[in-house]
Write an enzyme that holds these catalytic residues in place. Structure first.
Site, PDB file in Angstrom:
ATOM      1  N   GLY A  58     -34.810  76.541 -14.031  1.00 54.60           N
ATOM      2  CA  GLY A  58     -35.352  75.188 -14.111  1.00 54.60           C
ATOM      3  C   GLY A  58     -34.355  74.243 -14.758  1.00 54.60           C
ATOM      4  N   LEU A 108     -36.580  68.484 -17.745  1.00 52.68           N
ATOM      5  CA  LEU A 108     -36.277  68.146 -19.135  1.00 52.68           C
ATOM      6  C   LEU A 108     -36.170  69.391 -19.988  1.00 52.68           C
ATOM      7  CD1 LEU A 108     -38.439  64.991 -19.705  1.00 52.68           C
ATOM      8  CD2 LEU A 108     -35.960  65.168 -19.561  1.00 52.68           C
ATOM      9  N   HIS A 167     -55.446  62.244 -13.332  1.00 50.39           N
ATOM     10  CA  HIS A 167     -55.055  60.908 -13.772  1.00 50.39           C
ATOM     11  C   HIS A 167     -55.873  59.870 -13.026  1.00 50.39           C
ATOM     12  CE1 HIS A 167     -52.567  57.498 -14.763  1.00 50.39           C
ATOM     13  NE2 HIS A 167     -51.852  58.245 -15.571  1.00 50.39           N
ATOM     14  N   SER A 187     -48.934  53.437 -12.975  1.00 44.73           N
ATOM     15  CA  SER A 187     -48.932  53.623 -14.423  1.00 44.73           C
ATOM     16  C   SER A 187     -50.273  53.249 -15.060  1.00 44.73           C
ATOM     17  CB  SER A 187     -47.836  52.779 -15.055  1.00 44.73           C
ATOM     18  OG  SER A 187     -48.008  52.792 -16.450  1.00 44.73           O
ATOM     19  N   ARG A 215     -58.183  59.200 -20.038  1.00 41.85           N
ATOM     20  CA  ARG A 215     -57.986  59.555 -18.638  1.00 41.85           C
ATOM     21  C   ARG A 215     -59.156  60.313 -18.040  1.00 41.85           C
ATOM     22  NH1 ARG A 215     -51.558  61.417 -18.732  1.00 41.85           N
ATOM     23  NH2 ARG A 215     -50.800  59.303 -19.056  1.00 41.85           N
ATOM     24  N   HIS A 219     -52.559  65.642 -11.904  1.00 44.81           N
ATOM     25  CA  HIS A 219     -51.342  65.074 -12.450  1.00 44.81           C
ATOM     26  C   HIS A 219     -50.545  66.056 -13.306  1.00 44.81           C
ATOM     27  CE1 HIS A 219     -48.692  62.091 -14.025  1.00 44.81           C
ATOM     28  NE2 HIS A 219     -49.149  62.188 -15.243  1.00 44.81           N
ATOM     29  N   GLU A 259     -43.645  72.249 -19.210  1.00 45.49           N
ATOM     30  CA  GLU A 259     -44.984  72.283 -18.627  1.00 45.49           C
ATOM     31  C   GLU A 259     -45.392  73.701 -18.221  1.00 45.49           C
ATOM     32  OE1 GLU A 259     -45.659  69.148 -15.746  1.00 45.49           O
ATOM     33  OE2 GLU A 259     -47.595  69.984 -15.142  1.00 45.49           O
ATOM     34  N   ARG A 289     -53.700  66.469 -22.205  1.00 41.30           N
ATOM     35  CA  ARG A 289     -52.433  65.973 -22.721  1.00 41.30           C
ATOM     36  C   ARG A 289     -52.478  64.457 -22.849  1.00 41.30           C
ATOM     37  NH1 ARG A 289     -48.157  63.438 -20.619  1.00 41.30           N
ATOM     38  NH2 ARG A 289     -48.625  63.815 -18.430  1.00 41.30           N
ATOM     39  N   LEU A 302     -42.975  64.646 -21.918  1.00 42.47           N
ATOM     40  CA  LEU A 302     -41.521  64.512 -22.030  1.00 42.47           C
ATOM     41  C   LEU A 302     -41.094  64.956 -23.420  1.00 42.47           C
ATOM     42  CD1 LEU A 302     -41.044  61.070 -20.234  1.00 42.47           C
ATOM     43  CD2 LEU A 302     -41.052  63.354 -19.269  1.00 42.47           C
TER      44      LEU A 302
HETATM   45  C1  LIG Z   1     -45.650  60.883 -11.587  1.00 44.19           C
HETATM   46  C2  LIG Z   1     -45.573  61.492 -12.952  1.00 44.19           C
HETATM   47  C3  LIG Z   1     -45.373  60.678 -14.058  1.00 44.19           C
HETATM   48  C4  LIG Z   1     -45.294  61.236 -15.325  1.00 44.19           C
HETATM   49  N1  LIG Z   1     -45.106  60.409 -16.393  1.00 44.19           N
HETATM   50  C5  LIG Z   1     -44.980  60.946 -17.625  1.00 44.19           C
HETATM   51  C6  LIG Z   1     -44.728  60.111 -18.748  1.00 44.19           C
HETATM   52  O1  LIG Z   1     -44.612  58.895 -18.630  1.00 44.19           O
HETATM   53  N2  LIG Z   1     -44.600  60.682 -19.959  1.00 44.19           N
HETATM   54  C7  LIG Z   1     -44.715  62.029 -20.138  1.00 44.19           C
HETATM   55  O2  LIG Z   1     -44.565  62.484 -21.247  1.00 44.19           O
HETATM   56  N3  LIG Z   1     -44.940  62.845 -19.086  1.00 44.19           N
HETATM   57  C8  LIG Z   1     -45.082  62.342 -17.844  1.00 44.19           C
HETATM   58  N4  LIG Z   1     -45.319  63.176 -16.778  1.00 44.19           N
HETATM   59  C9  LIG Z   1     -45.318  64.636 -16.975  1.00 44.19           C
HETATM   60  C10 LIG Z   1     -43.893  65.153 -17.077  1.00 44.19           C
HETATM   61  O3  LIG Z   1     -43.069  64.455 -16.188  1.00 44.19           O
HETATM   62  C11 LIG Z   1     -43.757  66.642 -16.760  1.00 44.19           C
HETATM   63  O4  LIG Z   1     -44.750  67.353 -17.401  1.00 44.19           O
HETATM   64  C12 LIG Z   1     -42.418  67.178 -17.239  1.00 44.19           C
HETATM   65  O5  LIG Z   1     -41.381  66.378 -16.760  1.00 44.19           O
HETATM   66  C13 LIG Z   1     -42.203  68.617 -16.828  1.00 44.19           C
HETATM   67  O6  LIG Z   1     -40.885  69.007 -17.161  1.00 44.19           O
HETATM   68  P1  LIG Z   1     -40.386  70.501 -17.026  1.00 44.19           P
HETATM   69  O7  LIG Z   1     -38.982  70.515 -17.474  1.00 44.19           O
HETATM   70  O8  LIG Z   1     -41.333  71.400 -17.720  1.00 44.19           O
HETATM   71  O9  LIG Z   1     -40.498  70.859 -15.484  1.00 44.19           O
HETATM   72  P2  LIG Z   1     -39.945  70.138 -14.153  1.00 44.19           P
HETATM   73  O10 LIG Z   1     -39.311  68.846 -14.409  1.00 44.19           O
HETATM   74  O11 LIG Z   1     -41.052  70.223 -13.181  1.00 44.19           O
HETATM   75  O12 LIG Z   1     -38.776  71.090 -13.683  1.00 44.19           O
HETATM   76  C14 LIG Z   1     -38.988  72.315 -13.061  1.00 44.19           C
HETATM   77  C15 LIG Z   1     -37.655  72.908 -12.709  1.00 44.19           C
HETATM   78  O13 LIG Z   1     -37.825  74.265 -12.352  1.00 44.19           O
HETATM   79  C16 LIG Z   1     -37.212  74.524 -11.108  1.00 44.19           C
HETATM   80  N5  LIG Z   1     -37.972  75.601 -10.484  1.00 44.19           N
HETATM   81  C17 LIG Z   1     -39.317  75.695 -10.306  1.00 44.19           C
HETATM   82  N6  LIG Z   1     -39.615  76.872  -9.743  1.00 44.19           N
HETATM   83  C18 LIG Z   1     -38.466  77.528  -9.560  1.00 44.19           C
HETATM   84  C19 LIG Z   1     -38.119  78.796  -9.009  1.00 44.19           C
HETATM   85  N7  LIG Z   1     -39.040  79.645  -8.565  1.00 44.19           N
HETATM   86  N8  LIG Z   1     -36.807  79.125  -8.959  1.00 44.19           N
HETATM   87  C20 LIG Z   1     -35.833  78.305  -9.418  1.00 44.19           C
HETATM   88  N9  LIG Z   1     -36.120  77.110  -9.961  1.00 44.19           N
HETATM   89  C21 LIG Z   1     -37.410  76.734 -10.025  1.00 44.19           C
HETATM   90  C22 LIG Z   1     -37.222  73.219 -10.384  1.00 44.19           C
HETATM   91  O14 LIG Z   1     -36.227  73.218  -9.407  1.00 44.19           O
HETATM   92  C23 LIG Z   1     -36.943  72.260 -11.532  1.00 44.19           C
HETATM   93  O15 LIG Z   1     -35.568  72.232 -11.786  1.00 44.19           O
HETATM   94  C24 LIG Z   1     -45.419  62.628 -15.500  1.00 44.19           C
HETATM   95  C25 LIG Z   1     -45.611  63.434 -14.390  1.00 44.19           C
HETATM   96  C26 LIG Z   1     -45.717  62.878 -13.123  1.00 44.19           C
HETATM   97  C27 LIG Z   1     -45.988  63.773 -11.969  1.00 44.19           C
END
Ligand SMILES: Cc1cc2nc3c(=O)[nH]c(=O)nc-3n(C[C@H](O)[C@H](O)[C@H](O)COP(=O)(O)OP(=O)(O)OC[C@H]3O[C@@H](n4cnc5c(N)ncnc54)[C@H](O)[C@@H]3O)c2cc1C
Lengths: 637, 250
Positions: free
Chosen positions: A40, A43, A266, A284, A330, A401, A425, A435, A441
């Site tokens: 992954g 973030l 959401h 938003s 929400r 969401h 996540e 949440r 983030l």
């Molecule tokens: C539209 C939207 C708006 C949002 N706005 C906010 C906000 O304003 N503030 C806030 O705090 N949160 C917000 N969130 C929530 C937040 O964006 C996410 O919870 C957070 O970014 C998740 O980050 P992560 O690093 O855990 O996973 P992700 O960013 O989902 O990254 C997952 C990674 O894992 C990789 N991956 C997945 N499965 C595999 C696999 N089997 N093999 C290899 N790689 C894999 C993917 O390629 C990716 O690189 C929002 C979410 C959405 C959908």
């Protein structure tokens, strides 16, 4: 399976500091002898991979997209919380901690959440130093806004693109480590199995998505940061590639899955417009600061909104919740939208939408003021729907969401499989049953920048980790499992497409395991899901072969796993005989229709152990204790 | 609801070293509320039912921010709507009976992988050359230690908004990656955090851009015209200044 959260017994303010001191350090010269896999690049993954590489570990970092910069985190809009108290409005680590535990409806661990609030401030410092262009005031200092109903302004933001900017910050640090030779990126790879040697996570098997080859990678520890599983509902605000496969494969190898039924819906998304709909776009939450939510008082009223006089409109949130009005949390806003639509008062072609009306705000503040605040959102809305929200109310509807549930982890972010750490996540750790806005983030970056770099070292020095290579029998076996699965998928040659079955699954989940759940509905889901799963394995159609880029095959594998996860979600929701946060059971509500928790019987984390295909999973309970936060019932009247 | 019929001419190519060609498909009953990618989903569902290989195209967020979608639509990267990535383009921008030609982004630096999917990893390597501040996690000073004028922060944000899709390259007669590279150089040149390394950064990133086979900028401004995030070519001017600074103030 034994759940031990490993939370040291100190006063809450001291736990993390004392724990950091007690964790064993890896000698700097030895760090380069360890290999770590990070799956992954969102973030959580990118921040972890970069920070671990900076410490000297050798990192292999995997993602599905063509570049690590495209992980789903990029889409986060609103902002990131921190307890800086720059606006001098009474914020503190304690308040952020308190709000987050309360917002999670008392289903998270106090110690984890306190640590999250503690490191929140370091995150902002770190990001600014990377060159993240956060919004600023004219004096040159950072701007804050209040978000998601918080009473203080603690949200940092970069226009409506906060996730993008934070991710590009982490990505830039990651790219620097690639250049320095400490990180190797494996893009367009999908992890399909975890490899255990002597019961410890020692590697992964992935499919190269370009040529279809199965590849093996070994390591001393595996870090999973693969995001949430909202796409089990088919339609959600998640990116198309978001999935549960990596987590699910680990679950089947022994990682407990915690609180799978806790999903966040959401309230303000652009409604579905037809069967072809492939995803839902979030508008938003900030729009509710100035928009008024309403539906016609009359059922089946098909007049245009401008033709419906004021006294024939029902501003139902203002009516039911006079003190919070349109700004209720929400889950409350979402549920009420569902209720009015269920009554037949929904608007638009499908009847599954409510109005979000800016006419009053425009009258009061002027069009210019609204344009300054929401211009880009209004534009996006018009691009997608063809309607101009300055002239006609927006139509909105709730959408899936975020998933609070995920793999169970202890205080060190390690799952029930030794050597398998889970961040972002993908884990269940900090948000309880709900949440708060701008906290995902924060959690992803806290996990990656400031927690895993400490806790993983302790694991590496404490364990015997003999050298292995990818010829080890455990790798061959994992590869054979992957191979067999792919072959099986391709051999079915049935009549339905992957998307058709996924859409059906989504409908079951939305109807019965969605915003408002009942015992009968959940039992129905538990009947329907296995039937659909059987149909999938007998009737799915996947043309083309495995030795090539074949996205349809990739999706087939993911839907197969969603079909298993879905059942666990329904089971978890059925088990939890209470309403809390995003989990609303109609049997458990107050006289006013609000969520009614049952702290006596359900103040625990439900961690499910996989016991074999077709067998009932086993429930383990991690009791939650609240020493610092007083449990109260939420009320927004 | 309006429904339209279309003829699609889609670039099909089995692999990097196979020849490709345009293949025609007829689509009926397409709702104008669909997004362009949903229209392609519909095509793919039909192909799958017929047992044919679906058309491969990259996409992920479908909200115009991840930069994964691409496509040259009727000769234009990301299609006819200004400031809009392909995934946010909707079918109401097309007429009933229209023929739509869909091709991959074409550039020496972006080899085709299959059908409409291209390899844009060169962009990662340009960033690896210097698109960062060399700092480790940890020792950052308090975020408010260095005030930055709002106008400067806003301008840096304008540049930082780049989604790395590569439309700028696909639109440029020279297949130059200048707008992409400049956006990062400009962002970090504007912010004080980027200053200590500005010379090294400009030199290394420009050198990498050349090494990847991208052409020079000769001020056609086609890149700006197709950029889904409205990144201005003024950033290219700033990049050129930054680059000159490395030569004249060694
Ligand atoms: C539209 C939207 C708006 C949002 N706005 C906010 C906000 O304003 N503030 C806030 O705090 N949160 C917000 N969130 C929530 C937040 O964006 C996410 O919870 C957070 O970014 C998740 O980050 P992560 O690093 O855990 O996973 P992700 O960013 O989902 O990254 C997952 C990674 O894992 C990789 N991956 C997945 N499965 C595999 C696999 N089997 N093999 C290899 N790689 C894999 C993917 O390629 C990716 O690189 C929002 C979410 C959405 C959908």
């Amino acid at each position: 399976m034994k759940l031990d959260a490993k939370i040291p017994d100190y006063p809450i303010q001291d736990i993390w500091d004392k724990h950091k001191f007690e964790l064993k350090l890896v000698n700097p010269a030895n760090k380069r002898k360890y290999n770590i896999i990070v799956v992954g690049t969102g973030l959580a993954g990118a921040s972890a991979a970069a920070s671990l590489a900076e410490l000297g570990y050798n990192i292999k970092n995997f993602c599905i997209q063509d570049s690590p910069r495209r992980a789903h985190s990029i889409a986060a809009q609103g902002g990131i919380n921190a307890a800086k108290n720059y606006p001098n409005d009474g914020d503190s680590i304690w308040r952020l901690f308190y709000d987050t535990v309360k917002g999670g409806d008392y289903r998270s661990r106090e110690a984890n959440v306190y640590r999250l609030a503690q490191v929140s401030n370091n995150i902002i410092d770190q990001c600014v130093a990377q060159g993240v262009p956060f919004a600023r005031e004219y004096g040159g200092l950072l701007a804050n806004r209040s978000f998601g109903g918080a009473q203080v302004s603690r949200t940092f933001y970069a226009r409506g693109q906060t996730g993008q900017q934070l991710l590009l910050g982490a990505y830039s640090s990651l790219m620097r480590q690639v250049k320095l030779g400490k990180v190797k990126i494996f893009a367009r790879r999908e992890m399909l199995e975890l490899v255990l040697v002597d019961g410890k996570a020692r590697g992964i098997v992935v499919r190269n998505l370009i040529d279809g080859k199965i590849e093996r990678y070994e390591a001393d520890a595996v870090v999973l940061a693969t995001g949430g599983y909202g796409n089990v509902y088919y339609l959600s605000t998640n990116a198309k590639n978001s999935n549960v496969t990596a987590s699910w494969r680990c679950h089947k190898k022994g990682a407990a899955f915690a609180n799978p039924c806790f999903t966040q819906i959401h309230p303000t998304c652009i409604p579905v417009s037809g069967d072809y709909q492939s995803k839902l776009t979030l508008m938003s939450e900030s729009l509710r600061n100035d928009g008024r939510v309403w539906v016609p008082k009359k059922k089946g009223d098909t007049r245009r909104p401008s033709e419906i006089p004021e006294d024939e409109r029902d501003y139902y949130l203002e009516r039911k919740y006079p003190s919070f009005g349109n700004l209720v949390p929400r889950d409350v806003a979402s549920r009420n939208a569902k209720y009015v639509c269920d009554e037949g008062r929904g608007v638009g072609e499908t009847g599954l939408a409510v109005y979000l009306d800016f006419a009053d705000a425009i009258k009061r503040l002027g069009r210019k003021a609204i344009e300054d605040k929401y211009g880009n959102l209004f534009e996006m809305y018009e691009r997608i729907t063809g309607d101009n929200p300055y002239e006609t109310p927006m139509r909105i509807y709730p959408a899936v969401h975020y998933t609070m549930g995920g793999l169970w982890v202890d205080y060190n972010l390690m799952s029930t499989i030794p050597g398998l750490f889970v961040l972002g996540e993908a884990n269940f750790s900090d948000h309880g049953a709900n949440r708060l806005g701008a906290s995902a983030l924060m959690q992803g970056l806290a996990d990656g920048y400031f927690i895993i770099p400490y806790t993983i070292g302790n694991y590496l020095t404490s364990e015997e980790l003999p050298k292995i290579d990818t010829e080890h029998a455990a790798f061959s076996q994992a590869e054979a499992e992957v191979d067999e699965r792919v072959k099986k998928l391709l051999s079915i040659d049935g009549k339905k497409t992957v998307t058709e079955i996924h859409r059906e699954l989504g409908k079951i989940m939305w109807d019965y395991v969605g915003m408002s759940r009942t015992k009968e509905g959940l039992e129905k889901a538990l009947e329907e899901i296995p039937k659909l799963r059987d149909e999938f394995w007998q009737n799915v159609k996947i043309p083309a072969d495995a030795n090539n880029l074949n996205k349809n095959l990739e999706f087939a594998g993911r839907v197969a796993d969603f079909l298993e996860l879905a059942e666990l979600m329904a089971r978890d929701a059925l088990n939890r005989e209470e309403s809390c946060g995003g989990h609303f059971r109609e049997e458990h509500q107050t006289a006013e229709g609000e969520a009614k928790r049952n702290d006596k019987d359900f103040s625990y984390v439900a961690a499910w152990e996989y016991t074999g295909d077709g067998k009932t999973p086993k429930l383990h309970k991690e009791p939650l204790e609240f020493k610092y936060v007083k449990l109260t019932q939420r009320s927004y009247k | 609801m309006d429904r339209i019929s279309l003829t699609l001419k889609v670039w099909r190519q089995k692999g990097p070293s196979e020849p490709g060609r345009l293949v025609s498909y007829e689509l009926k009953d397409i709702s104008t509320h669909m997004s362009f990618l949903e229209m392609l989903d519909v095509l793919n569902e039909q192909l799958i039912h017929k047992g044919e290989e679906p058309v491969e195209f990259d996409n992920d967020c479908r909200e115009g921010i991840c930069g994964m979608c691409s496509l040259v639509i009727n000769g234009l990267p990301h299609g006819p709507q200004k400031s809009t990535a392909t995934c946010q383009l909707h079918m109401r921008k097309f007429r009933d009976g229209e023929t739509i030609t869909i091709e991959p982004f074409r550039a020496k630096g972006f080899p085709v992988i299959k059908d409409l999917v291209v390899d844009r990893s060169a962009f990662d390597r340009i960033i690896q050359a210097g698109g960062y501040v060399s700092m480790n996690t940890g020792g950052a000073p308090d975020a408010n230690n260095i005030p930055i004028a709002k106008e400067i922060a806003d301008e840096a944000m304008d540049a930082a908004a780049c989604i790395g899709c590569g439309a700028c390259v696909a639109a440029c007669p020279n297949a130059s990656a200048s707008l992409f590279t400049a956006a990062k150089i400009s962002q970090l040149a504007l912010l004080p955090q980027g200053h200590p390394e500005r010379k090294r950064r400009a030199r290394a990133m420009v050198a990498q851009m050349d090494a990847e086979g991208f052409g020079d900028c000769s001020n056609h401004a086609e890149c700006e015209a197709v950029c889904p995030k409205n990144i201005s070519i003024l950033h290219i001017a700033r990049m050129k200044r930054e680059y000159l600074r490395t030569i004249f103030t060694a």
